[in-house]
Scaffold this motif. Structure first.
Motif, short mmCIF file in Angstrom:
data_model
loop_
_atom_site.label_atom_id
_atom_site.label_comp_id
_atom_site.label_asym_id
_atom_site.label_seq_id
_atom_site.Cartn_x
_atom_site.Cartn_y
_atom_site.Cartn_z
N PHE A 1 0.83 -1.19 -0.14
CA PHE A 1 -0.03 -0.23 0.01
C PHE A 1 0.81 1.20 -0.03
N VAL A 2 1.87 1.20 0.63
CA VAL A 2 2.89 2.57 0.69
C VAL A 2 3.34 2.57 -0.69
N LEU A 3 3.80 1.63 -1.43
CA LEU A 3 4.40 1.40 -2.74
C LEU A 3 3.13 2.12 -3.81
N MET A 4 1.84 1.51 -3.65
CA MET A 4 0.95 2.18 -4.25
C MET A 4 0.57 3.67 -4.30
N ALA A 5 0.78 4.05 -2.94
CA ALA A 5 0.61 5.65 -2.71
C ALA A 5 1.80 6.31 -3.43
N HIS A 6 2.98 5.87 -3.46
CA HIS A 6 4.08 6.70 -3.89
C HIS A 6 4.00 6.39 -5.45
N LEU A 7 3.50 5.45 -6.09
CA LEU A 7 3.40 5.66 -7.50
C LEU A 7 2.15 6.65 -7.86
N ILE B 1 -15.77 -6.58 -0.63
CA ILE B 1 -17.00 -7.56 -1.29
C ILE B 1 -16.16 -8.79 -1.54
N GLY B 2 -14.92 -9.01 -0.95
CA GLY B 2 -14.30 -10.29 -1.11
C GLY B 2 -13.59 -10.75 -2.17
N TRP B 3 -13.37 -10.12 -3.33
CA TRP B 3 -12.43 -10.22 -4.35
C TRP B 3 -11.24 -10.54 -4.06
N PHE B 4 -10.59 -9.69 -3.13
CA PHE B 4 -9.21 -9.94 -2.66
C PHE B 4 -8.89 -10.02 -1.14
N THR B 5 -8.25 -10.59 -0.87
CA THR B 5 -7.58 -10.31 0.62
C THR B 5 -6.85 -9.16 0.55
N PRO B 6 -6.60 -8.47 1.84
CA PRO B 6 -5.73 -7.50 1.86
C PRO B 6 -4.70 -7.29 1.09
N THR B 7 -3.61 -8.31 1.22
CA THR B 7 -2.20 -8.33 0.43
C THR B 7 -2.71 -8.33 -0.85
N GLU B 8 -3.71 -9.13 -1.34
CA GLU B 8 -4.05 -9.25 -2.73
C GLU B 8 -4.60 -7.72 -3.33
N ALA B 9 -5.29 -7.11 -2.22
CA ALA B 9 -5.73 -5.75 -2.82
C ALA B 9 -4.66 -4.93 -3.07
N ALA B 10 -3.88 -5.05 -2.28
CA ALA B 10 -2.62 -3.96 -2.22
C ALA B 10 -1.94 -4.24 -3.41
N SER B 11 -1.50 -5.49 -3.79
CA SER B 11 -0.78 -6.02 -5.03
C SER B 11 -1.68 -5.32 -6.33
N VAL B 12 -2.82 -5.70 -6.23
CA VAL B 12 -3.54 -5.21 -7.39
C VAL B 12 -3.58 -3.67 -7.40
N GLY B 13 -3.46 -2.87 -6.34
CA GLY B 13 -3.34 -1.54 -6.33
C GLY B 13 -2.04 -1.10 -6.95
N CYS B 14 -1.18 -1.78 -6.74
CA CYS B 14 0.23 -1.34 -7.13
C CYS B 14 0.50 -1.51 -8.59
N VAL B 15 -0.25 -2.46 -9.22
CA VAL B 15 -0.44 -2.77 -10.67
C VAL B 15 -1.19 -1.83 -11.16
N ALA B 16 -2.34 -1.26 -10.60
CA ALA B 16 -3.21 -0.25 -11.09
C ALA B 16 -2.57 0.96 -11.21
#
Length: 434
Positions: free
Chosen positions: A69-75, A241-256
């Motif tokens: 999530f920190v990386l997502m913010a800086h990106l 809504i359950g598509w991702f776990t927190p770690t998966e959500a953060a990973s998807v956020g980095c890619v996005a």
């Protein structure tokens, strides 16, 4: 030989002394926890325990959510999303009395959903919004007070770094904590906006209206935040809504966020390298803090202080509300000279067992703790947000900024009282999504 309980109280006092001398919070927590365990048990046992805690913490899968999530913010910063939320809000409400101050609250809420940090939020939005408010003739105390208060939203609006750290230390679901923070975060922003409207109604010269923006500019400002808003909605909504776990959500956020940089033409090796470097530096610091906090929590547990205080609260038979109000007063007092993270990590091992004994939800307590911690960011004498603003606007005295914060502190206390009186404010959404 002193009892374990008195050793625990002595350890807390030593920790406060170390923090007062400027010792980093992670080092202070680890030092007091390690030495305390060595005295209570043995040096060998303390060393083994410290090694086990360090290894378990670093190897925990759930902790990966924090650097991601920190990386997502800086990106997102690299993509140039820092001022877009304020600009959009200013186009729609800037022509009203106090409209630019209201827009700064909206900007802080939107940027908080990217940064997860109060200090980063207040620094970024102040650098954008304060010049605009000064140009429009806003009273310096009113403008800086609104910015200081709005900046605290960065600690509560998901993905909140403070809630991630609390979830790890307290072993609570980060997804549920994020869901629980949505309604309190939105109502907190509404309380600030209501306070701005009341102040400008009573004293119109505090926030004169800015020129009305044409609808063409308003729609253009909305289009500028659409991609970032969709990113936040996809990541946080997918988590809820359950598509991702927190770690998966953060990973998807980095890619996005990488795709966002590419779409905006900001995807450069230098920008990505800077984001990675800053992420590693921030994450390393937080890992040290978390390891120190867990070591300190182990020491507190071994002393029996938490059990002693829990029994005292139960024997008083004063009820959960009185106990929570007493905790809030203690947190506000400690927040006068401790930064937010230090306050959280010092008090969680002590207060969380009491909350369990009272039959209260640990998820609600996490929101209550972060909400109380936020107030410490703006009330004197520490008020870190105030010093950040004063560093940006060097010609505005600290006293002026603190005077402007007073009405927003009133809004904070009313909102905190509402959170205590109506726990469903935090628990309704996690219950719906469960």
């Amino acid at each position: 030989m002193i009892s374990p309980e008195w050793a625990g109280f002595a350890g807390i006092l030593v920790l406060l002394g170390l923090l007062g001398l400027g010792v980093p919070i992670g080092v202070g927590l680890a030092l007091v926890g390690g030495v305390g365990l060595a005295l209570l048990l043995s040096p060998e046992a303390a060393l083994i325990k410290a090694g086990v805690i360090a290894f378990d913490t670093i190897s925990r899968y759930e902790l990966g959510v924090l650097p991601l999530f920190v990386l997502m913010a800086h990106l997102c910063f690299a993509a140039g999303a820092s001022r877009d939320f304020f600009d959009a809000a200013a186009r729609f409400v800037g022509h009203r009395r106090g409209g630019l101050a209201m827009a700064s609250i909206g900007g802080c809420a939107g940027f908080g959903a990217i940064s997860g940090s109060s200090l980063a939020t207040v620094a970024t939005i102040t650098s954008v919004a304060l010049p605009e408010m000064r140009k429009a003739g806003y009273a310096p105390s009113f403008a800086t007070g609104a910015l200081a208060a709005g900046g605290t939203l960065g600690s509560l609006i998901p993905p909140s770094g403070a809630l991630i750290v609390f979830g790890i230390v307290a072993e609570q679901s980060i997804g549920k904590l994020f869901a629980a923070a949505i309604v309190p975060g939105l109502t907190q922003a509404l309380f600030y906006i209501a306070m701005i409207a009341i102040l400008c109604r009573l004293h119109p010269l505090l926030g004169p209206p800015a020129p009305r923006a044409p609808w063409r500019e308003r729609w253009a400002s909305l289009r500028s935040i659409l991609d970032v808003a969709l990113l936040i909605l996809f990541v946080i909504g997918g988590l809820f809504i359950g598509w991702f776990t927190p770690t998966e959500a953060a990973s998807v956020g980095c890619v996005a966020a990488l795709l966002l940089c590419w779409r905006r033409g900001r995807l450069r090796w230098r920008a990505v390298a800077t984001a990675l470097e800053t992420t590693l530096r921030t994450t390393g610091m937080i890992y040290i803090v978390v390891i120190g906090a867990l070591l300190f929590a182990t020491f507190i547990s071994a002393t029996g202080i938490a059990a002693l205080l829990s029994n005292m609260v139960i024997q008083l038979d004063a009820g959960p509300t009185v106990a929570i109000v007493a905790m809030a007063l203690a947190l506000l007092l400690l927040g006068s000279f401790l930064d937010g993270l230090a306050l959280m990590l010092l008090t969680t091992p002590i207060f969380l067992p009491i909350v369990d004994q009272l039959g209260l939800s640990p998820i609600w307590f996490g929101i209550f703790l972060v909400r109380t911690m936020e107030i410490g960011f703006i009330h004197p004498p520490l008020g870190l947000n105030v010093y950040v603003i004063q560093g940006i606007a060097g010609d505005i005295p600290l006293g002026t900024i603190f005077r402007g914060i007073v009405p927003f502190l009133l809004a904070d206390f009313l909102h905190l009282a509402l959170l205590i009186a109506v726990p469903a404010l935090a628990l309704w959404l996690p219950g719906v999504l469960a």
